[in-house]
Structures are given as structure tokens and as C-alpha cells.
Design a protein around this motif. Structure first.
Motif, PDB file in Angstrom:
ATOM      1  N   TYR A 188     -29.044  -7.302 -11.790  1.00  0.00           N
ATOM      2  CA  TYR A 188     -28.542  -5.946 -12.027  1.00  0.00           C
ATOM      3  C   TYR A 188     -28.037  -5.808 -13.451  1.00  0.00           C
ATOM      4  CZ  TYR A 188     -28.980  -5.267  -7.029  1.00  0.00           C
ATOM      5  OH  TYR A 188     -29.489  -5.155  -5.760  1.00  0.00           O
ATOM      6  N   LYS A 213     -37.869  -1.437 -10.634  1.00  0.00           N
ATOM      7  CA  LYS A 213     -36.493  -1.133 -10.275  1.00  0.00           C
ATOM      8  C   LYS A 213     -36.321  -1.269  -8.769  1.00  0.00           C
ATOM      9  CE  LYS A 213     -35.359   1.994 -14.093  1.00  0.00           C
ATOM     10  NZ  LYS A 213     -34.945   3.375 -14.474  1.00  0.00           N
ATOM     11  N   ALA A 267     -32.462   2.633  -4.661  1.00  0.00           N
ATOM     12  CA  ALA A 267     -31.075   3.089  -4.787  1.00  0.00           C
ATOM     13  C   ALA A 267     -30.212   2.493  -3.681  1.00  0.00           C
ATOM     14  CB  ALA A 267     -31.028   4.614  -4.738  1.00  0.00           C
ATOM     15  N   THR A 323     -29.375  -1.098  -4.603  1.00  0.00           N
ATOM     16  CA  THR A 323     -28.388  -1.076  -5.677  1.00  0.00           C
ATOM     17  C   THR A 323     -27.009  -0.746  -5.128  1.00  0.00           C
ATOM     18  OG1 THR A 323     -29.928  -0.562  -7.468  1.00  0.00           O
ATOM     19  CG2 THR A 323     -27.658   0.157  -7.762  1.00  0.00           C
ATOM     20  N   GLY A 373     -28.331  -0.287 -12.337  1.00  0.00           N
ATOM     21  CA  GLY A 373     -29.062  -0.649 -11.124  1.00  0.00           C
ATOM     22  C   GLY A 373     -29.768  -1.974 -11.256  1.00  0.00           C
TER      23      GLY A 373
END
Length: 219
Positions: free
Chosen positions: A82, A120, A123, A126, A180
Motif C-alpha cells: 500500500y 490497483k 476499494a 484497501t 491504496g
């Protein structure tokens, strides 16, 4: 002029690697099971920050950068860390979508290197990790304009004080929109075990059209 003798000891610095060996028949069936096994052994051996890895990226002109980050996720999909999405490392990753990360377990005379494309994390992933972080680390992520030039330390301390006031009455600190996780999706994972006379063991899982294979590499 620098002291010409300041590095005189460097050529003589040597360590004889004699702690272990690495054989194909002893490898786990998958790269992530083998990496999890070595991480667990590093923890039990008392290696400092066993989840620390040297992350290497490059910009669009091929200029490399490296820094140490902490691995915070490992499964069959890849290896997760992260960071701030506006940092230099994230700019590189957005541009090239490729990274390499090496775990340097020096106390065990071992290292493991993961190379592959990046994405990535979701969400939700994260947020789950964010909620496990200490509050101070959460506030620091809000306060720091990572990789940007600041005039002095007081700029950072003032920014942190402002964020502390902003969230003073908040039970939970929200995830910053600029923060993130990144996942390295491996194309190769190499396990290196130091051996005598620099005849090291190097076994590499490689992803090809027909799945994963394991090859021995010359040291």
C-alpha cells in the motif's frame, strides 16, 4: 577530496554462505505457497521486518528507482503493498504497469524476487487493510504529500497537526482518495539460497502459455 582509503575494506568483505540448499523436489506446488513458507521461516528465524521488500520501478524513459516497502497481502493473485497513489512509485506503476520486488532475508542467506504486471487492489481490500492500521499511520497518510519537495520538517509537522484537528472528533479516519494498494501479479518468482563458493541455488517459477514451470538458473 574524499579519503581515498575510506572504502579500502569493501573488496575484502565476504561471507561464506553455508546455511542451506534448495532442491526442486522440496519446492511447494505453487509460487505463493513457497513464498508463504519462506516468509514464515523468516519470521521464526527472527529476521528483522521479514515482510520488507525492495520494490523496483522504472519511469517511461527506463530510469529505475528502488525503495523498501512492506508486503501486506499474499495469495494466488499476487503480492500486495500500500502507498500514496500520487507518489513517485505510483507514477511509475501507472505509466509502465510493471514492477519487481525482492525480499532480502540476509540472516537466512536467502532472497525471493517477484516480477510482473501491477494492478490497483479493490476499494474494499484497501478499506479492510486501512482499518487495521494504527490511527497515527492513518493520519500520516492524510498529512504527507509523498515524494513532493517540502521546505523543511515544520511543513510536515504543521500538516499533521492540521489533520489531527480535522479528524479529532472522528471515531474512524476515512481512507484518503489518493491512497491504496497495488498488487504485483507475478510472471516470475525466483527463490535464491546462498551456497558455498558462490554456487548458489536459484529456482524460478515462470508463467507461460501452459501455466507455471520451474527452472534452475545458473548462479
Amino acid at each position: 577530496m574524499p579519503d581515498a582509503q575510506s572504502n579500502v575494506a569493501l573488496p575484502a568483505m565476504r561471507v561464506s554462505y553455508e546455511q542451506g540448499s534448495l532442491e526442486e523436489k522440496l519446492l511447494a506446488a505453487t509460487w505463493h505457497e513457497q513464498l508463504a513458507l519462506w516468509l514464515d521461516e523468516a519470521i521464526r528465524a527472527g529476521a528483522p521486518e521479514p515482510n520488507a521488500m525492495v520494490l523496483a520501478t522504472a519511469d517511461t524513459q527506463g530510469r529505475p528507482s528502488s525503495r523498501t516497502v512492506l508486503a501486506k497481502g499474499l495469495d494466488e493473485r499476487g503480492l500486495v503493498f500500500y502507498t500514496n497513489y500520487t507518489s513517485n512509485k505510483s507514477h511509475d506503476l501507472i505509466a509502465t504497469r510493471y514492477a519487481s520486488a525482492t525480499f532480502p532475508w540476509l540472516v537466512m542467506q536467502r532472497q525471493a524476487t517477484v516480477r510482473g504486471t501491477v494492478e490497483k487492489v479493490s476499494a474494499a481490500e484497501t478499506a479492510a487493510y486501512w482499518n487495521s492500521r494504527p490511527r497515527g499511520s492513518q493520519l500520516g497518510a492524510w498529512a504527507s504529500p509523498q515524494s513532493r519537495v517540502v521546505n523543511d520538517r515544520t511543513v510536515l509537522e504543521s500538516a499533521l497537526a492540521n489533520i489531527q484537528r480535522q479528524f479529532a472528533d472522528a471515531e474512524r479516519v476515512p481512507v484518503p482518495p489518493h491512497w491504496g494498494g497495488w498488487r504485483i501479479r507475478p510472471e516470475s518468482v525466483e527463490f535464491w539460497q546462498g551456497r558455498q563458493d558462490r554456487m548458489h541455488d536459484r529456482l524460478c517459477y515462470r508463467l507461460g502459455r501452459d501455466g507455471w514451470t520451474v527452472n534452475r538458473l545458473a548462479p
